[in-house]
Design a protein around this motif. Sequence first.
Motif: not given
Length: 537
Positions: A305-308, A320-321, A389-392, A500-502
């Motif tokens: 996955i692309n966290r950014s 932030h990732v 949704l984006l993760f999926s 994924i994120s903070t």
Amino acid sequence: MDKKKLTILAVVIVIIIIALGIGLSMNTTKDTNPQHIVIADSNNHGEPDNGFDALTGWGSGHSNHNTLIYSTLFKTDENGTIINDLATNYTISSDGLIWTVNIREDVKFSNNKTLDAEDVAFSFNTAKNSSAELDLTNLNYAKAIDNNTIEFHLNESRSTFIYDLRYLGIVSAEDYNNETYGSNPIGSGPYILKEWDRGQQAIFTINENYYGEKPYFTQITLLFPDEASSLELVKSGEVDLISAPFNGLNETVDGYDKINLSAGRAQGISLPYLPNNGTTSDDGDAIGNNVTSDINIRKALNIGINRSEIVDSVYSGYGHVEYSGVDSRDYGNPEALVKDGDIEGAKNILEEAGWKDSDGDGIREKNGTKASFELYYPSENIDRQSVSLLFSEQAKELGIEVKLVGTDWDTIYTKMYSQAVFWQQSSQNPYTMIYQQYHSKTADDSYMNPNLYNNSEVDSILHEAVTTTDSANANSLWSNAAYTGDGGFGPSGDAPWVWISTFDYVYFVSEDINITNERPDNFGNDLLINIEKWSRN
């Protein structure tokens, strides 16, 4: 004028007076006194259900904000270091079971009564059974030894007990009444509660007895608007500072600066760690998942996955990732992290592990099992829905099907052992962030360690970390648990989560207000931590 007309006129006048009264009561126009500030911070300073009682949750636990009203034994400085507040020093017994804390002799409550060790012991012993936020179950009892010395007796040695001593506000034992204290609190902090209009606002004024640095702002008005109407308070100039709602991240307002402070609140997805063998929890909830229990699925998702891309899309760059859930903490471990956005690398992992799309439907399978699982998230949170949704969508590129389910928390808790769940956590305490999250346990239907992660080597490291009396050694051990060389709770180890994120807390701040936002990134959620240093230009 006849009697009937006079009566009608009188009724009209009364209605007008009532209407004017209502209008005045709802008027939130800013005070013109430069040393008065109006704040609407729904992130951490929403209206407390139980009032402003430190022993039932105000200022305690995960939100760790400045209580305004109360002093604590310890506090956090601008560098993120825990330092003395009421305390002057502390010692720990060799077995880690007794913490002895000495306190200042010059402290008075707002009602002029002296604060002593009995008040401290009372506060902790009472909060043990009543705090809505702070977990004090490991405290056996607190005892005043003399006026300025308290002993805390623990059930088990715990290196992280300093965090419990950091967050609980001290009340007056003589005056405490759990039914009325929330409305009429007595503390020794920089402010006193002057007025509380339920559902609307609370007004705090200076505590003249405060022993610390006197704040510039002599009055703080906290408003409690709903998120939908909060942005209108900024656009109408009725507040000095307000937390931006999620749908207002891209807004700009004349006369206001927009600042962002890292929440240190990690968002991630727990992946069930055990296979499905037909077992259930005591409550009858299914345990295990034959897809996510495969480390190759978990590894592929973590690097694929692309966290950014997710952070930039959902939070408009205000975030932030995040890779391990504790990246920015003192006990974070860089070796536990991975390089993400590697779609080809993720596909290679899956191919070599036997996960192949043999029927051409875009979903990989192995031994007749489709690479498919459900992801549950709370439907009331737009940001979590968007991240999910984006993760999926990104997982689909890898050949993994993630079916989204937005629902309520009661339902989520029944699914956490068998399906993926979207969570977030923000405590500074490594006991909460690491020990409770990754130490193995039985399926007790508690949300801590929701995917039943189990690694005996990690268990051993975590036990040593929590029982040591050396805080520096504890931080080293917490870090080691993230990556042991061939395992650990980080993505380069066993990868039981996809963090994924903070996200950042975003605030609109009147351009003449200086809130001195130089602070450690992972304490950005404590907005008022340095209120005594704020000023108006």
